[in-house]
Design an enzyme around this catalytic site. Structure first.
Site, PDB file in Angstrom:
ATOM      1  N   ARG A  15       0.609  -1.077   0.001  1.00 16.07           N
ATOM      2  CA  ARG A  15      -0.082   0.017  -0.020  1.00 16.07           C
ATOM      3  C   ARG A  15       1.073   1.321   0.039  1.00 16.07           C
ATOM      4  NH1 ARG A  15      -0.334   4.590   2.785  1.00 16.07           N
ATOM      5  NH2 ARG A  15       0.025   3.469   4.847  1.00 16.07           N
ATOM      6  N   ASP A  16       1.482   1.359   1.169  1.00 16.47           N
ATOM      7  CA  ASP A  16       2.592   2.658   1.215  1.00 16.47           C
ATOM      8  C   ASP A  16       3.386   2.799   0.289  1.00 16.47           C
ATOM      9  OD1 ASP A  16       3.753   4.946   2.123  1.00 16.47           O
ATOM     10  OD2 ASP A  16       3.368   4.445   4.026  1.00 16.47           O
ATOM     11  N   HIS A 207       5.293   4.434  12.646  1.00 17.49           N
ATOM     12  CA  HIS A 207       5.308   4.203  11.239  1.00 17.49           C
ATOM     13  C   HIS A 207       6.502   5.045  10.716  1.00 17.49           C
ATOM     14  CE1 HIS A 207       3.029   3.807   7.214  1.00 17.49           C
ATOM     15  NE2 HIS A 207       3.506   5.151   6.970  1.00 17.49           N
ATOM     16  N   HIS A 209       9.109   6.945   8.033  1.00 20.56           N
ATOM     17  CA  HIS A 209       9.605   6.908   6.875  1.00 20.56           C
ATOM     18  C   HIS A 209      11.057   7.347   7.123  1.00 20.56           C
ATOM     19  CE1 HIS A 209       6.065   6.327   4.018  1.00 20.56           C
ATOM     20  NE2 HIS A 209       5.520   6.829   5.264  1.00 20.56           N
ATOM     21  N   CYS A 240       4.658   9.105   0.155  1.00 18.69           N
ATOM     22  CA  CYS A 240       3.102   9.600   0.162  1.00 18.69           C
ATOM     23  C   CYS A 240       3.162  10.615  -1.112  1.00 18.69           C
ATOM     24  CB  CYS A 240       2.850  10.433   1.222  1.00 18.69           C
ATOM     25  SG  CYS A 240       1.020  10.881   1.395  1.00 18.69           S
TER      26      CYS A 240
HETATM   27  P1  HMG Z   1     -12.648  14.792  -2.510  1.00 16.73           P
HETATM   28  O1  HMG Z   1     -12.509  15.239  -3.857  1.00 16.73           O
HETATM   29  O2  HMG Z   1     -12.739  15.913  -1.475  1.00 16.73           O
HETATM   30  O3  HMG Z   1     -13.945  13.764  -2.581  1.00 16.73           O
HETATM   31  O4  HMG Z   1     -11.597  13.902  -1.956  1.00 16.73           O
HETATM   32  P2  HMG Z   1     -15.529  14.091  -2.540  1.00 16.73           P
HETATM   33  O5  HMG Z   1     -16.180  13.284  -1.442  1.00 16.73           O
HETATM   34  O6  HMG Z   1     -15.957  15.617  -2.877  1.00 16.73           O
HETATM   35  O7  HMG Z   1     -16.037  13.019  -3.907  1.00 16.73           O
HETATM   36  C1  HMG Z   1     -15.259  13.563  -5.382  1.00 16.73           C
HETATM   37  C2  HMG Z   1     -15.362  12.415  -6.135  1.00 16.73           C
HETATM   38  O8  HMG Z   1     -14.639  11.212  -5.668  1.00 16.73           O
HETATM   39  C3  HMG Z   1     -16.748  11.739  -6.188  1.00 16.73           C
HETATM   40  O9  HMG Z   1     -16.963  11.259  -7.489  1.00 16.73           O
HETATM   41  C4  HMG Z   1     -16.826  10.620  -5.128  1.00 16.73           C
HETATM   42  O10 HMG Z   1     -17.522   9.376  -5.572  1.00 16.73           O
HETATM   43  C5  HMG Z   1     -15.425  10.181  -5.224  1.00 16.73           C
HETATM   44  P3  HMG Z   1     -17.407  12.301  -8.941  1.00 16.73           P
HETATM   45  O11 HMG Z   1     -18.702  12.350  -8.579  1.00 16.73           O
HETATM   46  O12 HMG Z   1     -16.661  13.125  -9.028  1.00 16.73           O
HETATM   47  O13 HMG Z   1     -17.325  11.031 -10.006  1.00 16.73           O
HETATM   48  N1  HMG Z   1     -15.074   9.481  -4.190  1.00 16.73           N
HETATM   49  C6  HMG Z   1     -14.458   8.045  -4.036  1.00 16.73           C
HETATM   50  N2  HMG Z   1     -14.269   7.269  -4.918  1.00 16.73           N
HETATM   51  C7  HMG Z   1     -13.701   6.103  -4.545  1.00 16.73           C
HETATM   52  N3  HMG Z   1     -13.497   5.658  -3.251  1.00 16.73           N
HETATM   53  C8  HMG Z   1     -13.519   6.669  -2.296  1.00 16.73           C
HETATM   54  C9  HMG Z   1     -14.148   7.990  -2.714  1.00 16.73           C
HETATM   55  N4  HMG Z   1     -14.538   9.063  -2.071  1.00 16.73           N
HETATM   56  C10 HMG Z   1     -14.656   9.777  -2.956  1.00 16.73           C
HETATM   57  N5  HMG Z   1     -13.339   6.346  -1.084  1.00 16.73           N
HETATM   58  C11 HMG Z   1     -10.819  11.904  -0.807  1.00 16.73           C
HETATM   59  C12 HMG Z   1     -11.716  13.445  -0.849  1.00 16.73           C
HETATM   60  C13 HMG Z   1     -10.542  11.485   0.668  1.00 16.73           C
HETATM   61  C14 HMG Z   1     -11.783  10.834  -1.437  1.00 16.73           C
HETATM   62  C15 HMG Z   1      -9.390  12.067  -1.232  1.00 16.73           C
HETATM   63  O14 HMG Z   1      -8.884  13.151  -0.915  1.00 16.73           O
HETATM   64  C16 HMG Z   1      -8.654  10.908  -1.357  1.00 16.73           C
HETATM   65  O15 HMG Z   1      -8.954   9.957  -2.016  1.00 16.73           O
HETATM   66  N6  HMG Z   1      -7.600  11.246  -0.601  1.00 16.73           N
HETATM   67  C17 HMG Z   1      -6.675   9.934  -0.435  1.00 16.73           C
HETATM   68  C18 HMG Z   1      -5.222  10.359  -0.529  1.00 16.73           C
HETATM   69  C19 HMG Z   1      -4.427   9.040  -0.366  1.00 16.73           C
HETATM   70  O16 HMG Z   1      -4.661   7.954  -0.436  1.00 16.73           O
HETATM   71  N7  HMG Z   1      -2.960   9.659   0.268  1.00 16.73           N
HETATM   72  C20 HMG Z   1      -2.102   8.461   0.418  1.00 16.73           C
HETATM   73  C21 HMG Z   1      -2.511   7.585   1.796  1.00 16.73           C
HETATM   74  S1  HMG Z   1      -2.087   8.541   3.128  1.00 16.73           S
HETATM   75  C22 HMG Z   1      -0.238   7.915   3.762  1.00 16.73           C
HETATM   76  O17 HMG Z   1       0.446   7.642   2.797  1.00 16.73           O
HETATM   77  C23 HMG Z   1       0.103   8.382   4.975  1.00 16.73           C
HETATM   78  C24 HMG Z   1       0.317   7.198   5.699  1.00 16.73           C
HETATM   79  O18 HMG Z   1       1.240   6.051   5.031  1.00 16.73           O
HETATM   80  C25 HMG Z   1       0.650   7.563   7.276  1.00 16.73           C
HETATM   81  C26 HMG Z   1       2.023   8.331   7.088  1.00 16.73           C
HETATM   82  O19 HMG Z   1       3.167   7.941   6.509  1.00 16.73           O
HETATM   83  O20 HMG Z   1       1.886   9.425   7.690  1.00 16.73           O
HETATM   84  C27 HMG Z   1      -0.922   6.317   5.930  1.00 16.73           C
HETATM   85 MG    MG Z   2       3.330   6.367   5.367  1.00 11.05          MG
END
Ligand code: HMG
Ligand code: MG
Length: 310
Positions: A15-16, A207, A209, A240
């Site tokens: 995933r990450d 966690h 990095h 990320c």
């Molecule tokens: P948004 O654009 O504000 O979402 O994004 P929305 O609710 O306004 O929806 C917009 C569109 O997205 C809509 O579709 C929704 O249906 C769709 P449209 O009508 O335009 O066709 N949608 C989705 N589709 C599929 N699955 C969903 C979903 N939600 C909405 N779950 C949102 C908000 C949270 C969705 C977006 O910002 C997002 O997906 N962000 C994820 C970013 C991400 O994955 N980052 C990496 C992971 S975090 C990380 O790596 C850190 C970690 O490792 C810890 C660390 O290292 O610190 C965990």
């Molecule tokens: Mg991470």
């Protein structure tokens, strides 16, 4: 120094790691990677995420990945879920565990999930309620616990506040993310001491990095404080997409080598893990970031070529 007798390793590479690859990795490669990590004895393997495919296209095949892997009954395969839409997708895919992911930095929260911290916690509250109704375990992440790419230093109290909220809504474990790897040992120590004032240290995970090469130093600092769950990434994959310049987590091979040297049990087999590391590195056409993997693979090759010459 009192060290834990056993540490749980949470493998986050599929995933990450793979969320950060510039090109998507074929589904069958992700499946084989997870199967190899299962064979290595990792007790928890993050299999992907149900986030917006517009935000992270690399993981849009998570449902297919989950359907293709050989699950072992004693291994957990959590996925990241940011909101109810993600939860519904995870439920349809038959997951037993999910992870919600918030931040201790307002700016990072906006960049990563497009809302502020309190809004994100309200969303997670709904997700946790739905998860409880469906008997699904929830882990909580907090990003930027030791620094933010946009805001710089982050106060441990800001992390502790989010940790307490996540714990209160039912997260069984809270993983503290040094998203950009800027932490150093004394900061890591102060962080754990502060957060452990508000939630039991037993539920915390590290966690870290390794962007600045400090992850192992930080881990060795927090182990005697009671941290016994470590997130790591095979081959050191990752970063990320919303934290510019961040590289992967502490590599699983490096963490395992450290823990083996300390006599700490993990249940993970280094040799099988190395095979997984070599497999994903070959698929991505690069050498492992992990120094331990590079050293052990080199000595493995040398002893094999020695055998074939004798
Ligand atoms: P948004 O654009 O504000 O979402 O994004 P929305 O609710 O306004 O929806 C917009 C569109 O997205 C809509 O579709 C929704 O249906 C769709 P449209 O009508 O335009 O066709 N949608 C989705 N589709 C599929 N699955 C969903 C979903 N939600 C909405 N779950 C949102 C908000 C949270 C969705 C977006 O910002 C997002 O997906 N962000 C994820 C970013 C991400 O994955 N980052 C990496 C992971 S975090 C990380 O790596 C850190 C970690 O490792 C810890 C660390 O290292 O610190 C965990
Ligand atoms: Mg991470």
């Amino acid at each position: 120094m009192t060290l834990p007798a056993r540490v749980k390793l949470v493998e986050v590479g599929p995933r990450d790691g793979l969320q950060n690859e510039p090109q998507s990795v074929p589904t069958h490669v992700k499946i084989e990677l997870i199967d190899r990590l299962t064979a290595a004895g990792l007790p928890v393997i993050e299999a992907g995420s149900f986030v917006s495919p517009k935000w992270v296209p690399q993981l849009q095949d998570t449902a297919e990945v989950l359907a293709g892997i050989q699950r072992r009954a004693d291994v957990r395969y959590p996925v990241l879920v940011p909101n109810m839409k993600g939860f519904e997708r995870a439920l349809a895919a038959g997951v037993e565990e999910i992870a919600v992911f918030g931040a201790a930095s307002e700016t990072f929260s906006h960049k990563n999930i497009n809302c502020n911290i309190d809004e994100s916690l309200e969303r997670f509250d709904d997700v946790c309620d739905a998860a409880r109704d469906n008997n699904i375990a929830v882990r909580g992440y907090i990003s930027c616990v030791l620094g933010c790419p946009y805001e710089g230093d982050i106060a441990p109290a800001a992390v502790a506040r989010v940790a307490e909220r996540l714990r209160g809504m039912g997260c069984y474990e809270i993983s503290l993310g040094d998203t950009i790897g800027v932490g150093t040992p004394l900061k890591a120590q102060a962080l754990i001491e502060n957060v452990a004032d508000r939630v039991p240290v037993e539920v915390l995970a590290a966690h870290f990095h390794d962007t600045y090469g400090q992850a192992l130093a930080n881990l060795i600092t927090v182990l005697p404080l009671g941290i016994a769950t470590i997130d790591c990434s095979v081959s050191g994959l990752g970063g990320c997409p919303y934290a510019n310049g961040a590289t992967g987590n502490a590599a699983t091979e490096d963490v395992l080598f450290l823990l083996n040297g300390l006599g700490i049990d993990t249940g993970v087999d280094m040799d099988v893990l190395l095979d997984a590391s070599r497999f994903i590195s070959a698929a991505l056409k690069r050498t492992p970031v992990s120094k331990v993997a590079r050293a052990l693979l080199k000595s493995r090759n040398e002893s094999r070529s020695g055998e074939s010459q004798s």
